[in-house]
Write a protein that holds these residues in place. Sequence first.
Motif, mmCIF file in Angstrom:
data_model
loop_
_atom_site.group_PDB
_atom_site.id
_atom_site.type_symbol
_atom_site.label_atom_id
_atom_site.label_comp_id
_atom_site.label_asym_id
_atom_site.label_seq_id
_atom_site.Cartn_x
_atom_site.Cartn_y
_atom_site.Cartn_z
ATOM 1 N N LEU A 100 9.742 -2.093 2.947
ATOM 2 C CA LEU A 100 8.543 -1.614 2.262
ATOM 3 C C LEU A 100 7.563 -0.981 3.250
ATOM 4 O O LEU A 100 6.967 0.057 2.969
ATOM 5 N N LYS A 101 7.427 -1.602 4.418
ATOM 6 C CA LYS A 101 6.520 -1.062 5.436
ATOM 7 C C LYS A 101 7.020 0.287 5.946
ATOM 8 O O LYS A 101 6.230 1.226 6.113
ATOM 9 N N ASN A 102 8.310 0.421 6.166
ATOM 10 C CA ASN A 102 8.872 1.690 6.629
ATOM 11 C C ASN A 102 8.674 2.799 5.593
ATOM 12 O O ASN A 102 8.332 3.925 5.935
ATOM 13 N N ILE A 103 8.871 2.467 4.330
ATOM 14 C CA ILE A 103 8.660 3.459 3.271
ATOM 15 C C ILE A 103 7.184 3.823 3.191
ATOM 16 O O ILE A 103 6.833 4.994 3.015
ATOM 17 N N ALA A 104 6.317 2.842 3.332
ATOM 18 C CA ALA A 104 4.872 3.114 3.326
ATOM 19 C C ALA A 104 4.507 4.084 4.446
ATOM 20 O O ALA A 104 3.741 5.028 4.232
ATOM 21 N N GLN A 105 5.056 3.873 5.635
ATOM 22 C CA GLN A 105 4.788 4.772 6.762
ATOM 23 C C GLN A 105 5.264 6.184 6.445
ATOM 24 O O GLN A 105 4.593 7.155 6.775
ATOM 25 N N ALA A 106 6.408 6.286 5.812
ATOM 26 C CA ALA A 106 6.966 7.600 5.482
ATOM 27 C C ALA A 106 6.141 8.325 4.423
ATOM 28 O O ALA A 106 6.114 9.552 4.385
ATOM 29 N N GLN A 107 5.466 7.563 3.581
ATOM 30 C CA GLN A 107 4.696 8.153 2.482
ATOM 31 C C GLN A 107 3.219 8.318 2.809
ATOM 32 O O GLN A 107 2.395 8.380 1.917
ATOM 33 N N GLY A 108 2.897 8.391 4.065
ATOM 34 C CA GLY A 108 1.514 8.664 4.444
ATOM 35 C C GLY A 108 0.787 7.515 5.090
ATOM 36 O O GLY A 108 -0.380 7.639 5.447
ATOM 37 N N GLY A 109 1.420 6.375 5.217
ATOM 38 C CA GLY A 109 0.819 5.247 5.907
ATOM 39 C C GLY A 109 0.259 4.189 4.970
ATOM 40 O O GLY A 109 0.169 4.372 3.755
ATOM 41 N N ILE A 110 -0.117 3.080 5.573
ATOM 42 C CA ILE A 110 -0.628 1.926 4.830
ATOM 43 C C ILE A 110 -1.914 2.273 4.086
ATOM 44 O O ILE A 110 -2.087 1.899 2.930
ATOM 45 N N SER A 111 -2.804 3.004 4.733
ATOM 46 C CA SER A 111 -4.077 3.358 4.086
ATOM 47 C C SER A 111 -3.846 4.178 2.823
ATOM 48 O O SER A 111 -4.474 3.937 1.791
ATOM 49 N N GLU A 112 -2.935 5.135 2.908
ATOM 50 C CA GLU A 112 -2.615 5.976 1.742
ATOM 51 C C GLU A 112 -2.017 5.137 0.622
ATOM 52 O O GLU A 112 -2.382 5.267 -0.542
ATOM 53 N N LEU A 113 -1.098 4.259 0.961
ATOM 54 C CA LEU A 113 -0.464 3.404 -0.046
ATOM 55 C C LEU A 113 -1.478 2.432 -0.644
ATOM 56 O O LEU A 113 -1.440 2.166 -1.851
ATOM 57 N N ALA A 114 -2.375 1.925 0.168
ATOM 58 C CA ALA A 114 -3.414 1.019 -0.343
ATOM 59 C C ALA A 114 -4.265 1.740 -1.379
ATOM 60 O O ALA A 114 -4.566 1.185 -2.444
ATOM 61 N N GLU A 115 -4.616 2.969 -1.097
ATOM 62 C CA GLU A 115 -5.431 3.746 -2.039
ATOM 63 C C GLU A 115 -4.677 3.992 -3.350
ATOM 64 O O GLU A 115 -5.220 3.809 -4.430
ATOM 65 N N ARG A 116 -3.414 4.367 -3.239
ATOM 66 C CA ARG A 116 -2.612 4.647 -4.449
ATOM 67 C C ARG A 116 -2.317 3.395 -5.263
ATOM 68 O O ARG A 116 -2.198 3.459 -6.476
ATOM 69 N N THR A 143 2.745 -9.486 -8.487
ATOM 70 C CA THR A 143 1.815 -8.415 -8.855
ATOM 71 C C THR A 143 1.610 -7.441 -7.700
ATOM 72 O O THR A 143 1.515 -6.232 -7.917
ATOM 73 N N THR A 144 1.576 -7.954 -6.486
ATOM 74 C CA THR A 144 1.434 -7.090 -5.313
ATOM 75 C C THR A 144 2.680 -6.254 -5.113
ATOM 76 O O THR A 144 2.610 -5.042 -4.884
ATOM 77 N N LEU A 145 3.845 -6.881 -5.224
ATOM 78 C CA LEU A 145 5.107 -6.160 -5.086
ATOM 79 C C LEU A 145 5.226 -5.063 -6.133
ATOM 80 O O LEU A 145 5.605 -3.927 -5.823
ATOM 81 N N THR A 146 4.866 -5.376 -7.359
ATOM 82 C CA THR A 146 4.918 -4.386 -8.439
ATOM 83 C C THR A 146 3.965 -3.232 -8.159
ATOM 84 O O THR A 146 4.327 -2.061 -8.331
ATOM 85 N N ALA A 147 2.750 -3.534 -7.710
ATOM 86 C CA ALA A 147 1.780 -2.473 -7.391
ATOM 87 C C ALA A 147 2.292 -1.586 -6.274
ATOM 88 O O ALA A 147 2.150 -0.357 -6.328
ATOM 89 N N LEU A 148 2.921 -2.168 -5.257
ATOM 90 C CA LEU A 148 3.461 -1.398 -4.146
ATOM 91 C C LEU A 148 4.584 -0.472 -4.606
ATOM 92 O O LEU A 148 4.597 0.712 -4.286
ATOM 93 N N VAL A 149 5.521 -1.038 -5.330
ATOM 94 C CA VAL A 149 6.670 -0.255 -5.790
ATOM 95 C C VAL A 149 6.211 0.877 -6.712
ATOM 96 O O VAL A 149 6.676 2.010 -6.586
#
Length: 105
Positions: A47-63, A84-90
């Motif tokens: 999940l962390k690697n995908i987050a990095q690929a999609q613009g980083g943790i900050s971007e994923l947190a915002e989305r 709930t956190t896993l669902t929000a991330l995915v």
Amino acid sequence: MVRSKNYNQLLVESLKDRKEALAYLNAALEECKDGSEESQKLLLIALKNIAQAQGGISELAERSGLGRESLYKTLSKRGNPKLTTLTALVNAMGFDLKVSLSSKR
């Protein structure tokens, strides 16, 4: 002389492709079927690697609507996300969670 890229850089680059990221996440989820603590850590790393690929943790947190600091903790080695956190991330990554019948029954 051209410098070579390290594995993590190549992985993150490949995960920018949504189909690659989906296959990678599904492979990590497949590994989690045994329920071991190590396999759970692998899922967080994926999940962390995908987050990095999609613009980083900050971007994923915002989305995802999750707090940035909370997301860093969730995706850390000691992370233990709620469903709930896993669902929000995915969902923020543009994927759906699904359950299918096991062939083991």
